[in-house]
Design a protein around this motif. Structure first.
Motif, PDB file in Angstrom:
ATOM      1  N   PRO A   1       2.565   3.038  -5.563  1.00 36.03           N
ATOM      2  CA  PRO A   1       1.404   3.191  -6.457  1.00 36.03           C
ATOM      3  C   PRO A   1       0.751   1.842  -6.783  1.00 36.03           C
ATOM      4  O   PRO A   1       1.419   0.807  -6.823  1.00 36.03           O
ATOM      5  CB  PRO A   1       2.008   3.841  -7.711  1.00 36.03           C
ATOM      6  N   SER A   2      -0.546   1.889  -7.034  1.00 35.54           N
ATOM      7  CA  SER A   2      -1.295   0.654  -7.276  1.00 35.54           C
ATOM      8  C   SER A   2      -0.756  -0.127  -8.468  1.00 35.54           C
ATOM      9  O   SER A   2      -0.671  -1.356  -8.426  1.00 35.54           O
ATOM     10  CB  SER A   2      -2.781   0.979  -7.486  1.00 35.54           C
TER      11      SER A   2
ATOM     12  N   SER B   1     -12.129   7.321   0.458  1.00 33.77           N
ATOM     13  CA  SER B   1     -11.653   8.694   0.597  1.00 33.77           C
ATOM     14  C   SER B   1     -12.598   9.500   1.492  1.00 33.77           C
ATOM     15  O   SER B   1     -13.743   9.108   1.719  1.00 33.77           O
ATOM     16  CB  SER B   1     -11.560   9.353  -0.781  1.00 33.77           C
TER      17      SER B   1
ATOM     18  N   GLY C   1      -3.586   2.570   0.955  1.00 33.68           N
ATOM     19  CA  GLY C   1      -3.234   2.603  -0.452  1.00 33.68           C
ATOM     20  C   GLY C   1      -3.971   3.680  -1.235  1.00 33.68           C
ATOM     21  O   GLY C   1      -4.770   4.458  -0.712  1.00 33.68           O
ATOM     22  N   LYS C   2      -3.667   3.713  -2.538  1.00 35.13           N
ATOM     23  CA  LYS C   2      -4.275   4.703  -3.417  1.00 35.13           C
ATOM     24  C   LYS C   2      -5.731   4.361  -3.721  1.00 35.13           C
ATOM     25  O   LYS C   2      -6.566   5.251  -3.854  1.00 35.13           O
ATOM     26  CB  LYS C   2      -3.479   4.787  -4.722  1.00 35.13           C
ATOM     27  N   THR C   3      -6.015   3.081  -3.861  1.00 35.79           N
ATOM     28  CA  THR C   3      -7.391   2.639  -4.100  1.00 35.79           C
ATOM     29  C   THR C   3      -8.043   2.400  -2.747  1.00 35.79           C
ATOM     30  O   THR C   3      -8.099   1.274  -2.246  1.00 35.79           O
ATOM     31  CB  THR C   3      -7.411   1.359  -4.951  1.00 35.79           C
ATOM     32  N   SER C   4      -8.521   3.452  -2.135  1.00 38.79           N
ATOM     33  CA  SER C   4      -9.040   3.356  -0.781  1.00 38.79           C
ATOM     34  C   SER C   4     -10.247   4.263  -0.612  1.00 38.79           C
ATOM     35  O   SER C   4     -10.547   5.106  -1.474  1.00 38.79           O
ATOM     36  CB  SER C   4      -7.963   3.752   0.246  1.00 38.79           C
TER      37      SER C   4
ATOM     38  N   TYR D   1       0.809  -1.212   0.000  1.00 37.77           N
ATOM     39  CA  TYR D   1       0.000   0.000   0.000  1.00 37.77           C
ATOM     40  C   TYR D   1       0.850   1.273   0.000  1.00 37.77           C
ATOM     41  O   TYR D   1       0.307   2.363  -0.155  1.00 37.77           O
ATOM     42  CB  TYR D   1      -0.918   0.016   1.226  1.00 37.77           C
ATOM     43  N   SER D   2       2.146   1.137   0.186  1.00 42.52           N
ATOM     44  CA  SER D   2       3.019   2.310   0.246  1.00 42.52           C
ATOM     45  C   SER D   2       3.555   2.711  -1.124  1.00 42.52           C
ATOM     46  O   SER D   2       4.254   3.705  -1.252  1.00 42.52           O
ATOM     47  CB  SER D   2       4.194   2.058   1.193  1.00 42.52           C
TER      48      SER D   2
ATOM     49  N   ARG E   1      -4.855   5.986   6.687  1.00 44.70           N
ATOM     50  CA  ARG E   1      -4.221   5.328   5.545  1.00 44.70           C
ATOM     51  C   ARG E   1      -2.941   4.604   5.929  1.00 44.70           C
ATOM     52  O   ARG E   1      -2.418   3.818   5.156  1.00 44.70           O
ATOM     53  CB  ARG E   1      -3.943   6.364   4.452  1.00 44.70           C
TER      54      ARG E   1
END
Length: 276
Positions: free
Chosen positions: A10-11, A250, A245-248, A7-8, A130
């Protein structure tokens, strides 16, 4: 089984690394076992291919059922967390509108408390979530709001009814906030992750016992099969931790409430003025 490092980054990179790891495992096993399988099975007759095919079909179907159920469960968890955030935003907006009918100076004090609380959640609390940390930074602001709110004394029947509605909205907000905080550390248990990873490894290992005439065909079949399993596992991992992660999930619902309801009038753009 902790895979938080995924998750640290990019997806697209974490997905690529996951696929690369499974494909590398599949190809390494294929090359290491190729000679042994050829000695077990006659190169001319390939007598055991149909047995391996039946065994592989049963193994992959069993794994597909288990992994599919886990993926559905992870998606349900993700959707549930998104619903918690939406509910908190709805309760926050309702409370802000209720106290908007309060007399001064109580109204300005309470509105400022809620604006501060919202910014604390969005700007400070969400980055902590996050990282898997349960934020507690907004508690003091909410406590200040409660103290100011409870010190207000309604003067007539209308104000009493309004205070009762605001108190109900405030309770709804605190319950929604608690539900969100409780979901920050929720994730799939380690034994289930062991099942997912080990099951994928077993399914890939079964393909090594195939002995087709064309090694090139076996090579690409292994890549495609391992890549498919890797994508499924990546999907489960992304959905399993909704805040990471980025896909989370918001804070967009809370941001909309702040921008559409809470922005002070002096911060709003004057009428007739447009940006160029």
């Amino acid at each position: 089984m902790k895979i938080y490092w995924l998750y640290s980054v990019p997806s697209w990179l974490s997905c690529t690394l996951t696929v690369a790891a499974f494909v590398a495992f599949g190809l390494a096993g294929l090359y290491l076992t190729r000679g042994w399988v050829r000695r077990l099975d006659s190169k001319e007759h390939h007598a055991y291919n149909h047995i391996v095919g039946f065994y592989m079909a049963g193994t992959t179907v069993l794994y597909a059922v288990c992994a599919g159920l886990l993926a559905i469960g992870a998606w349900a968890t993700y959707s549930d967390v998104q619903g918690k955030v939406d509910h908190e935003a709805t309760a926050l907006g309702a409370l802000y509108r209720d106290i908007g009918a309060y007399p001064e100076p109580a109204r300005s004090i309470l509105e400022q408390d809620l604006r501060t609380y919202t910014r604390q959640v969005i700007d400070v609390g969400w980055p902590m979530q996050r990282r898997g940390i349960v934020p507690n930074n907004a508690s003091s602001v909410l406590n200040d709001f409660q103290q100011h709110f409870m010190s207000y004394e309604p003067q007539d029947e209308r104000q009493k009814i309004l205070a009762a509605e605001a108190y109900k909205a405030f309770n709804d907000l605190t319950e929604s906030r608690r539900a969100r905080l409780n979901s920050v550390t929720g994730e799939m248990p380690g034994p289930l992750w062991t099942l997912v990873i080990a099951g994928a490894g077993i399914c890939i290992a079964v393909t090594w016992f195939l002995h087709p005439e064309s090694f090139t065909m076996h090579f690409w079949m292994t890549i495609l099969f391992a890549g498919l399993l890797a994508l499924l596992i990546f999907l489960i991992a992304v959905l399993d931790n909704p805040y990471r992660g980025k896909t989370s999930v918001s804070p967009e619902p809370l941001e909309r409430v702040y921008e559409q309801i809470m922005v002070p009038p002096n911060d709003a753009q004057p009428e007739g003025h447009s940006e160029h």
